[in-house]
Motif scaffolding. Structure first.
Motif: not given
Length: 398
Positions: A117-133
């Motif tokens: 849960v921690i790793v996948f949530t962090g991975f998804a947040v980083i991916l979405v944040g990078v794409l959003w920026l």
């Protein structure tokens, strides 16, 4: 005398009643020993079965044609399912790349479920944040790049490099630049490259849906990875399961380490590209950072490709800046090859350089970018199997 005569007669009768020896196979046939064994067991000899099938050419042709049709149908099915296969492979490799982080958290007392849960949530947040920026800025810089093409070409034409090229190559340089400018500034050509606005929209939608599918599949693979390893080992005989389990663990660990190492090296490349373009005053630093990260994920040739692309883009803006960029990035490539890569990849894979080149060429030819990405870990896995399975078996033979 009478007894001897009667014994001789009995022996003659036994010899006469004995079965006749097996006749040899027809001329040109093989497998006489197999025929004899089959005759003793009461089965039809293989050679006779083969020759009997030749007496029915229609049945033989039917079964040969049926086998070819089945092979053709399987080939078409694999071809049509190529997109699904690519999704599955990407998701599996993503799961193997995240698994070392999950296992690191497990070693520090976190349960596997919470680690996932921690790793996948962090991975998804980083991916979405990078794409959003990045995506809005990248789209803006691409539009600006298309608008600035005439100015970039005009600046290049007024440079000393263009004058030197024109003196040595003639007016062909100017004609080529005019053709490039006319092609890039014509919207119909850009649409033709993308296949039209509708096709571009479909491609974007397909990419987004494919990314979602890969993320979901990678989550399932990450959660069930230990069970998948156990199930794979149980497919082998019990005596071989310890060896198979050990090899599977080593392969998955090496693939996970390799993928993590490639991401780290690509991130370093993107940071270097962004800093160089920013400090040298070159255009589109964020766009080139994204390009650097995407291209340098390709093993072996990614850094060289970006070095060429980055130098060519910089050349249109500033020949001196392009020269400085090419020199500094070339120095960084040497540092990466001899310092960063050994430190990052020391626990991941160990493949000779010649096999790296061959594996990348074969993988890229068969599966394109996906093949180039998975070529090195697949090659390392094959070498591991050869070293731990094939070579010990050969050494055990006397």
């Amino acid at each position: 005398m009478t007894d001897a005569t009667s014994e001789s007669a009995a022996a003659s009768d036994a010899a006469a009643s004995a079965p006749a020896p097996a006749t040899t196979a027809p001329s040109g046939s093989t497998g006489a020993a197999a025929d004899a064994v089959a005759a003793q067991s009461g089965e039809a000899p293989p050679s006779r079965t083969f020759w009997a099938s030749l007496n029915h050419p229609f049945a033989l042709g039917f079964f040969v044609t049926l086998g070819a049709l089945v092979a053709l149908v399987l080939g078409l099915a694999v071809s049509n399912l190529s997109t699904v296969i690519i999704y599955v492979v990407f998701a599996l490799f993503a799961a193997l790349g995240l698994d070392p982080v999950v296992r690191f958290l497990e070693r520090h007392g976190v349960t596997r479920a919470w680690s996932i849960v921690i790793v996948f949530t962090g991975f998804a947040v980083i991916l979405v944040g990078v794409l959003w920026l990045i995506i809005p800025t990248v789209v803006q810089q691409i539009s600006q790049f298309i608008r600035d093409i005439p100015a970039l070409i005009a600046n290049f034409q007024s440079s000393a490099l263009f004058a030197w090229l024109q003196d040595n190559l003639g007016d062909q340089v100017g004609d080529i630049l005019k053709q490039i400018q006319g092609f890039l500034t014509n919207p119909s050509n850009i649409a033709a490259i993308g296949g039209g606005v509708v096709k571009v929209g479909i491609t974007i939608g397909t990419t987004i849906s494919g990314l979602i599918i890969v993320l979901v599949l990678s989550l399932y693979f990450l959660a069930s990875l230990p069970a998948m390893k156990v199930s794979f080992a149980r497919l082998t005989p019990a005596r071989n399961r310890p060896t198979v389990t050990s090899i599977t663990e080593q392969i998955t660990s090496s693939i996970g380490g390799y993928l993590g190492g490639m991401v780290v090296l690509a991130f370093f490349n993107s940071i270097v590209a962004f800093l160089l373009y920013t400090f040298l005053g070159l255009p589109f630093p964020l766009l080139m950072a994204v390009v650097a990260f995407s291209i340098t994920l390709i093993p072996l040739v990614g850094s060289v490709l970006f070095w060429i692309i980055g130098s060519m883009i910089a050349l249109f803006s500033s020949p001196l800046g392009a020269l400085i960029f090419a020199i500094i990035y070339l120095i960084y490539m040497q540092i990466e090859a001899y310092v960063l890569t050994p430190r990052v990849m020391n626990k991941a894979v160990s493949v000779p350089g010649s096999l790296v080149v061959i594996g990348a060429l074969v993988g890229g030819t068969l599966l394109g970018l996906l093949g180039a990405l998975v070529a090195i870990p697949v090659t390392a896995s094959i070498l591991l199997i050869i070293k731990q399975v094939l070579i010990p078996r050969q050494d055990a033979k006397v």
